[in-house]
Design an enzyme around this catalytic site. Structure first.
Site, PDB file in Angstrom:
ATOM      1  N   LEU A 125      -0.303 -34.300 -18.537  1.00 33.22           N
ATOM      2  CA  LEU A 125      -1.050 -33.030 -18.688  1.00 33.22           C
ATOM      3  C   LEU A 125      -0.068 -31.950 -19.106  1.00 33.22           C
ATOM      4  O   LEU A 125       0.956 -31.783 -18.435  1.00 33.22           O
ATOM      5  CB  LEU A 125      -1.609 -32.583 -17.339  1.00 33.22           C
ATOM      6  CG  LEU A 125      -2.855 -33.208 -16.746  1.00 33.22           C
ATOM      7  CD1 LEU A 125      -3.111 -32.569 -15.378  1.00 33.22           C
ATOM      8  CD2 LEU A 125      -4.067 -32.999 -17.636  1.00 33.22           C
ATOM      9  N   HIS A 126      -0.362 -31.234 -20.172  1.00 32.08           N
ATOM     10  CA  HIS A 126       0.546 -30.125 -20.504  1.00 32.08           C
ATOM     11  C   HIS A 126      -0.115 -28.976 -21.261  1.00 32.08           C
ATOM     12  O   HIS A 126       0.514 -27.957 -21.516  1.00 32.08           O
ATOM     13  CB  HIS A 126       1.747 -30.630 -21.292  1.00 32.08           C
ATOM     14  CG  HIS A 126       1.431 -30.954 -22.726  1.00 32.08           C
ATOM     15  ND1 HIS A 126       0.755 -32.091 -23.085  1.00 32.08           N
ATOM     16  CD2 HIS A 126       1.666 -30.276 -23.869  1.00 32.08           C
ATOM     17  CE1 HIS A 126       0.603 -32.110 -24.400  1.00 32.08           C
ATOM     18  NE2 HIS A 126       1.137 -31.019 -24.903  1.00 32.08           N
ATOM     19  N   ARG A 127      -1.405 -29.119 -21.645  1.00 32.49           N
ATOM     20  CA  ARG A 127      -2.054 -28.050 -22.415  1.00 32.49           C
ATOM     21  C   ARG A 127      -2.143 -26.787 -21.573  1.00 32.49           C
ATOM     22  O   ARG A 127      -2.629 -26.850 -20.417  1.00 32.49           O
ATOM     23  CB  ARG A 127      -3.487 -28.430 -22.783  1.00 32.49           C
ATOM     24  CG  ARG A 127      -3.607 -29.593 -23.665  1.00 32.49           C
ATOM     25  CD  ARG A 127      -3.543 -29.229 -25.116  1.00 32.49           C
ATOM     26  NE  ARG A 127      -3.166 -30.421 -25.846  1.00 32.49           N
ATOM     27  CZ  ARG A 127      -2.371 -30.463 -26.902  1.00 32.49           C
ATOM     28  NH1 ARG A 127      -1.869 -29.346 -27.388  1.00 32.49           N
ATOM     29  NH2 ARG A 127      -2.080 -31.588 -27.493  1.00 32.49           N
ATOM     30  N   ASP A 187      -3.998 -35.070 -21.897  1.00 32.56           N
ATOM     31  CA  ASP A 187      -4.510 -34.038 -22.785  1.00 32.56           C
ATOM     32  C   ASP A 187      -3.643 -33.941 -24.035  1.00 32.56           C
ATOM     33  O   ASP A 187      -3.716 -32.993 -24.799  1.00 32.56           O
ATOM     34  CB  ASP A 187      -4.626 -32.686 -22.067  1.00 32.56           C
ATOM     35  CG  ASP A 187      -3.311 -32.183 -21.507  1.00 32.56           C
ATOM     36  OD1 ASP A 187      -2.255 -32.794 -21.791  1.00 32.56           O
ATOM     37  OD2 ASP A 187      -3.319 -31.158 -20.786  1.00 32.56           O
TER      38      ASP A 187
END
Ligand code: UD1
Length: 364
Positions: free
Chosen positions: A205-207, A281
């Site tokens: 997850l990094h958005r 994501d």
């Protein structure tokens, strides 16, 4: 023909490796590698150069982190004197990150032709900085290389001249196909994390839209915590996400996960290919899981890579508990034999790109 090839972030390194390799085999092209320095940590940067055999950059701008506007303007400021000094015949950018748009923009002002690899992808969500970067980069480009057919339609709709557009496939797949066996042979990640094949979920997850607000991040982590009661979750945490989990005091939710930092390329490929399911994501991971034939649920409301859904390897899970659980259930029920591979994702994309560049250069 001197071509400046631009990289800045982790996915750029994976995409540029086969392009640099193909260019270096052609005497008519003099490739110059420019690294903006957008990503700089060892495991987000140098390890990719080492594992993928990317040559040392000819120029490192060292721009580092910053908000979108600052990062883009800093890169434009830093690359402009390099363009003036090197006077390349073209500048090639990959993907949709801030380094991509900034360098395309700077080259356009100096009337240097821009080549965009991975053109035409659209999420139709302009709240993502990447969508803004894609639209601007494509408008500024003279040669546009497309990974999937949706890209051609999107570019036509935006008025891009069809002569500039070339459907060539996906360079990320070139790198994956070249390194998959090596990853299987050399990576010790399963032993290190005490994992058994097909008995765990991989999470990334990094958005900013998912991790920068507690109201979004917390429920996402909570539903994955629920899933972790059934199947072990291995969480490869981006530095941005690590900071946010700490800031929002959410460590107790991720506590049951096997949490690790950003992984070197070969370990990540090995980890994904043995997983039962990937939750992500990331754009690139949606594509990599398609080739690895591993089910993927994308924790977003949209994707700029619809072919991965058409081919049955990826489903949009949204960001709500119930929709994520439903997508997980559906993708795991989907039969292996119904999962397909997109056209031209065959490991020969960089070869096609270099051929097109050569015939385009003759007409310049
Ligand atoms: C960037 C791209 C994103 C891409 C991702 C791949 C943009 C707008 N975003 O997002 O499209 O999917 O790269 O990873 O270009 N940081 C470190 N070490 C590093 C790099 C970053 O600690 O080597 C931290 C910094 O706190 C930084 C934050 O991560 O502020 C975000 O980095 P940044 O490059 O701005 O965006 P990403 O989230 O990595």
């Amino acid at each position: 023909m001197k071509i400046i090839n631009v990289v800045g972030t982790r996915p750029n390194f994976i995409k540029i490796a086969p392009i640099m390799e193909q260019m270096s085999m052609v005497s008519a092209i003099d490739p110059f590698l420019l690294h903006t320095g957008q990503h700089y940590d060892e495991n987000m940067n140098q390890v990719f150069f080492d594992q993928l055999g990317i040559p040392k950059p000819d120029m490192y701008l060292g721009v580092g982190s910053g908000n979108n506007a600052n990062q883009v303007s800093e890169i434009i400021k830093c690359i402009d004197p390099v363009l003036d000094q090197e006077r390349p015949d073209a500048l090639l950018v990959v993907g949709d990150v801030n380094s991509t748009v900034a360098c395309a923009w700077a080259a356009s002002y100096r009337k240097i032709p821009v080549i965009h690899v991975e053109a035409g992808l659209r999420s139709f969500d302009r709240s993502m900085p990447e969508e803004v970067n894609r639209i601007i980069t494509d408008q500024l480009s003279d040669l546009l290389f497309v990974t999937e057919k949706s890209g051609i339609e999107n570019l036509f709709r935006e008025g891009v001249d069809s002569e500039k557009i070339h459907f060539v496939g996906n360079v990320m797949v070139d790198t994956l196909k070249k390194n998959r066996d090596l990853a299987e042979r050399d990576s010790r990640i399963l032993e290190t994390l005490k994992l058994e094949s097909k008995q765990y979920i991989v999470l990334t997850l990094h958005r900013p839209s998912n991790v920068d607000t507690i109201g979004v991040l917390k429920p996402i982590l909570e539903v994955i915590n629920e899933l972790s009661k059934e199947l072990k979750v291995v969480f490869s945490v981006h530095p941005r996400t690590r900071e946010k989990i700490k800031e929002f005091d959410l460590e107790h939710i991720t506590q049951p996960f096997s949490t690790i930092g950003p992984l070197p390329y070969l370990d990540m490929v090995c980890l994904m290919s043995h997983s039962k399911l990937v939750l992500t994501d990331s754009g690139g991971i949606q594509e990599e899981t398609t080739i690895l034939r591993v089910p993927c649920v994308t924790i977003r409301e949209n994707t700029e890579r619809p072919i991965t859904i058409e081919k049955g390897t990826n489903l949009l899970g949204g960001i709500q508990r119930d929709s994520i659980l439903m997508a997980v259930k559906s993708i795991l029920e989907f039969r292996e034999k119904d999962r397909g591979v997109p056209d031209l994702w065959d490991g020969k994309t960089a070869e096609r790109i270099v051929k097109v560049i050569l015939s385009w250069a003759i007409r310049l």
